[in-house]
Design a protein around this motif. Structure first.
Motif, PDB file in Angstrom:
ATOM      1  N   LEU A 285       0.825  -1.207   0.000  1.00  0.00           N
ATOM      2  CA  LEU A 285       0.000   0.000   0.000  1.00  0.00           C
ATOM      3  C   LEU A 285       0.865   1.264   0.000  1.00  0.00           C
ATOM      4  O   LEU A 285       0.534   2.255  -0.665  1.00  0.00           O
ATOM      5  CB  LEU A 285      -0.938  -0.009   1.201  1.00  0.00           C
ATOM      6  N   LEU A 286       1.982   1.241   0.739  1.00  0.00           N
ATOM      7  CA  LEU A 286       2.894   2.382   0.712  1.00  0.00           C
ATOM      8  C   LEU A 286       3.460   2.584  -0.694  1.00  0.00           C
ATOM      9  O   LEU A 286       3.578   3.711  -1.179  1.00  0.00           O
ATOM     10  CB  LEU A 286       4.029   2.181   1.708  1.00  0.00           C
ATOM     11  N   LYS A 287       3.815   1.493  -1.360  1.00  0.00           N
ATOM     12  CA  LYS A 287       4.339   1.587  -2.718  1.00  0.00           C
ATOM     13  C   LYS A 287       3.301   2.181  -3.672  1.00  0.00           C
ATOM     14  O   LYS A 287       3.649   2.899  -4.624  1.00  0.00           O
ATOM     15  CB  LYS A 287       4.755   0.202  -3.214  1.00  0.00           C
ATOM     16  N   LEU A 288       2.031   1.875  -3.432  1.00  0.00           N
ATOM     17  CA  LEU A 288       0.957   2.340  -4.302  1.00  0.00           C
ATOM     18  C   LEU A 288       0.467   3.742  -3.930  1.00  0.00           C
ATOM     19  O   LEU A 288      -0.407   4.285  -4.601  1.00  0.00           O
ATOM     20  CB  LEU A 288      -0.213   1.353  -4.259  1.00  0.00           C
ATOM     21  N   GLY A 289       1.007   4.302  -2.855  1.00  0.00           N
ATOM     22  CA  GLY A 289       0.612   5.643  -2.445  1.00  0.00           C
ATOM     23  C   GLY A 289      -0.604   5.700  -1.553  1.00  0.00           C
ATOM     24  O   GLY A 289      -1.111   6.790  -1.259  1.00  0.00           O
ATOM     25  N   HIS A 290      -1.091   4.547  -1.073  1.00  0.00           N
ATOM     26  CA  HIS A 290      -2.242   4.504  -0.175  1.00  0.00           C
ATOM     27  C   HIS A 290      -1.752   4.582   1.275  1.00  0.00           C
ATOM     28  O   HIS A 290      -1.883   3.640   2.061  1.00  0.00           O
ATOM     29  CB  HIS A 290      -3.052   3.230  -0.407  1.00  0.00           C
ATOM     30  N   THR A 291      -1.154   5.705   1.620  1.00  0.00           N
ATOM     31  CA  THR A 291      -0.459   5.838   2.900  1.00  0.00           C
ATOM     32  C   THR A 291      -1.397   5.694   4.089  1.00  0.00           C
ATOM     33  O   THR A 291      -1.054   5.044   5.088  1.00  0.00           O
ATOM     34  CB  THR A 291       0.269   7.188   2.967  1.00  0.00           C
ATOM     35  N   ASP A 292      -2.597   6.286   4.013  1.00  0.00           N
ATOM     36  CA  ASP A 292      -3.517   6.219   5.150  1.00  0.00           C
ATOM     37  C   ASP A 292      -3.894   4.771   5.469  1.00  0.00           C
ATOM     38  O   ASP A 292      -3.960   4.382   6.640  1.00  0.00           O
ATOM     39  CB  ASP A 292      -4.777   7.032   4.864  1.00  0.00           C
ATOM     40  N   ARG A 293      -4.146   3.981   4.437  1.00  0.00           N
ATOM     41  CA  ARG A 293      -4.502   2.578   4.664  1.00  0.00           C
ATOM     42  C   ARG A 293      -3.311   1.812   5.223  1.00  0.00           C
ATOM     43  O   ARG A 293      -3.466   0.949   6.092  1.00  0.00           O
ATOM     44  CB  ARG A 293      -4.984   1.941   3.364  1.00  0.00           C
ATOM     45  N   ALA A 294      -2.121   2.125   4.732  1.00  0.00           N
ATOM     46  CA  ALA A 294      -0.927   1.462   5.246  1.00  0.00           C
ATOM     47  C   ALA A 294      -0.701   1.799   6.716  1.00  0.00           C
ATOM     48  O   ALA A 294      -0.397   0.917   7.531  1.00  0.00           O
ATOM     49  CB  ALA A 294       0.293   1.874   4.418  1.00  0.00           C
ATOM     50  N   VAL A 295      -0.857   3.067   7.073  1.00  0.00           N
ATOM     51  CA  VAL A 295      -0.655   3.492   8.453  1.00  0.00           C
ATOM     52  C   VAL A 295      -1.667   2.825   9.380  1.00  0.00           C
ATOM     53  O   VAL A 295      -1.340   2.436  10.511  1.00  0.00           O
ATOM     54  CB  VAL A 295      -0.720   5.022   8.572  1.00  0.00           C
ATOM     55  N   ALA A 296      -2.897   2.653   8.904  1.00  0.00           N
ATOM     56  CA  ALA A 296      -3.909   1.982   9.729  1.00  0.00           C
ATOM     57  C   ALA A 296      -3.489   0.543  10.037  1.00  0.00           C
ATOM     58  O   ALA A 296      -3.647   0.060  11.169  1.00  0.00           O
ATOM     59  CB  ALA A 296      -5.259   2.001   9.019  1.00  0.00           C
ATOM     60  N   LEU A 297      -2.970  -0.157   9.034  1.00  0.00           N
ATOM     61  CA  LEU A 297      -2.493  -1.517   9.265  1.00  0.00           C
ATOM     62  C   LEU A 297      -1.293  -1.537  10.211  1.00  0.00           C
ATOM     63  O   LEU A 297      -1.218  -2.363  11.129  1.00  0.00           O
ATOM     64  CB  LEU A 297      -2.094  -2.153   7.934  1.00  0.00           C
ATOM     65  N   LEU A 298      -0.362  -0.627  10.001  1.00  0.00           N
ATOM     66  CA  LEU A 298       0.827  -0.569  10.850  1.00  0.00           C
ATOM     67  C   LEU A 298       0.466  -0.212  12.287  1.00  0.00           C
ATOM     68  O   LEU A 298       1.057  -0.731  13.244  1.00  0.00           O
ATOM     69  CB  LEU A 298       1.823   0.431  10.283  1.00  0.00           C
ATOM     70  N   ASP A 299      -0.501   0.666  12.447  1.00  0.00           N
ATOM     71  CA  ASP A 299      -0.980   1.035  13.786  1.00  0.00           C
ATOM     72  C   ASP A 299      -1.468  -0.212  14.516  1.00  0.00           C
ATOM     73  O   ASP A 299      -1.127  -0.459  15.684  1.00  0.00           O
ATOM     74  CB  ASP A 299      -2.093   2.073  13.650  1.00  0.00           C
TER      75      ASP A 299
END
Length: 337
Positions: free
Chosen positions: A270-284
């Protein structure tokens, strides 16, 4: 304000930097424990690692973690340890397996030495030589036993960027053939056996509900969009990306073990695709629910069907969590590996 809400002046969550430091500090502890062997999975209670001498398909993730630690500390000793580990992966360059993408892309992509660049180039050309034009892909191979002419989803990540360094058309074909097979409308399967020209037969292992299947494909799609310019593949994201939560290891067993490694892989994609908010939610979720105080990502599932390491710390889970946190905090770029 909760820990998950707190942000630094740069906009990066404070917990991301703390978590990255914790995971990379634990990497040094693991290195002391395993010596010259490669860690696969660790007991959630004792932290004791099950290891292998050659690294198996997961050896590149240990080397990748060591390179991340070396980048973080800047210590020449850490850099030397990472280089020695990568050198031990060299025999895999000539092994007949599509998992050379997992082993030799992730084991070398974060390195910066002539030796690792040469190993990566050697592996890429060997994979290109193994590319089968009739099948439209690099076959699964015979290195781990069983039928050679398979298309397995875990033979796609890493292979796409590795092949792309020498033949972009082969890399794209490899990915598209797996997408065509694995996401067939009538049956979702993560492994297919080649029978005769134009005839592929679905296999039941891994099972249809295996959560790492879509995560592996999503990661390969993210690399292809960036490296090959295949923007049309962005449509696959909605079919592959899960909700912002850690999924069960097998959707057919929703009350069974989770697989945090799936979420970590997905976060990187998701970070590679630019979907940062979704990636951060998973990492959280990973950091605040599944990461131990001493930097161990727990609740990973190696293989549910065989009952192997179903609630454990997994070396590739650690790598993808560390890589996602490193990309989020700016230690590395999201497309370096």
């Amino acid at each position: 304000m909760s820990a998950s809400q707190a942000h630094s002046e740069t906009g990066v969550p404070r917990w991301a930097r703390t978590a990255l430091e914790s995971v990379l500090e634990q990497t040094a502890v693991t290195s002391t424990q395993v010596g010259d062997r490669f860690p696969l999975f660790a007991d959630p209670g004792t932290g004791r690692w099950t290891t292998t001498g050659r690294g198996s398909w997961a050896g590149g993730f240990w080397a990748g973690l060591l390179w991340l630690r070396a980048r973080y500390t800047g210590d020449p000793g850490d850099r030397e340890a990472a280089l020695r580990c990568t050198d031990r992966l060299a025999p895999w360059a000539d092994a007949d397996t599509a998992t050379r993408g997992l082993i030799l892309w992730y084991g070398t992509a974060l390195a910066d030495t002539p030796e690792t660049a040469a190993l990566r180039d050697r592996a890429a050309h060997a994979c290109r030589a193994a590319y089968d034009g009739e099948l439209g892909l690099v076959p699964w191979g015979s290195a781990f036993g069983g039928p050679r002419l398979l298309a397995r989803v875990d033979g796609v990540p890493g292979m796409v960027p590795l092949l792309a360094t020498v033949d972009e058309r082969a890399a794209e074909s490899h990915l598209r053939r797996h997408l065509e097979l694995c996401l067939a409308k009538d049956t979702v399967r993560w492994s297919w056996r080649y029978e005769r020209p134009g005839n592929w037969t679905p296999c039941d292992d891994p099972p249809p509900g295996w959560s790492r299947g879509p995560a592996w494909l999503l990661l390969a799609v993210a690399d292809a969009v960036h490296r090959l310019g295949t923007s049309d593949l962005k449509d696959a994201v909605r079919h592959l990306a899960p909700t912002p939560a850690v999924p069960p290891a097998d959707e057919a067993h929703p009350e069974g073990p989770l697989d945090t490694s799936t979420a970590a892989i997905t976060a990187v994609a998701l970070l590679k695709l630019g979907h940062t908010d979704r990636a951060v939610a998973l990492l959280d979720d990973l950091v605040h629910t599944h990461l131990s105080a001493n930097g161990r990502l727990l609740d990973g599932c190696y293989d549910l069907a065989s009952g192997t390491a179903t609630r454990h710390e997994l070396i590739w889970g650690n790598f993808f969590l560390a890589y996602a946190l490193a990309a989020l905090t700016g230690l590395v770029g999201p497309h370096e590996a």
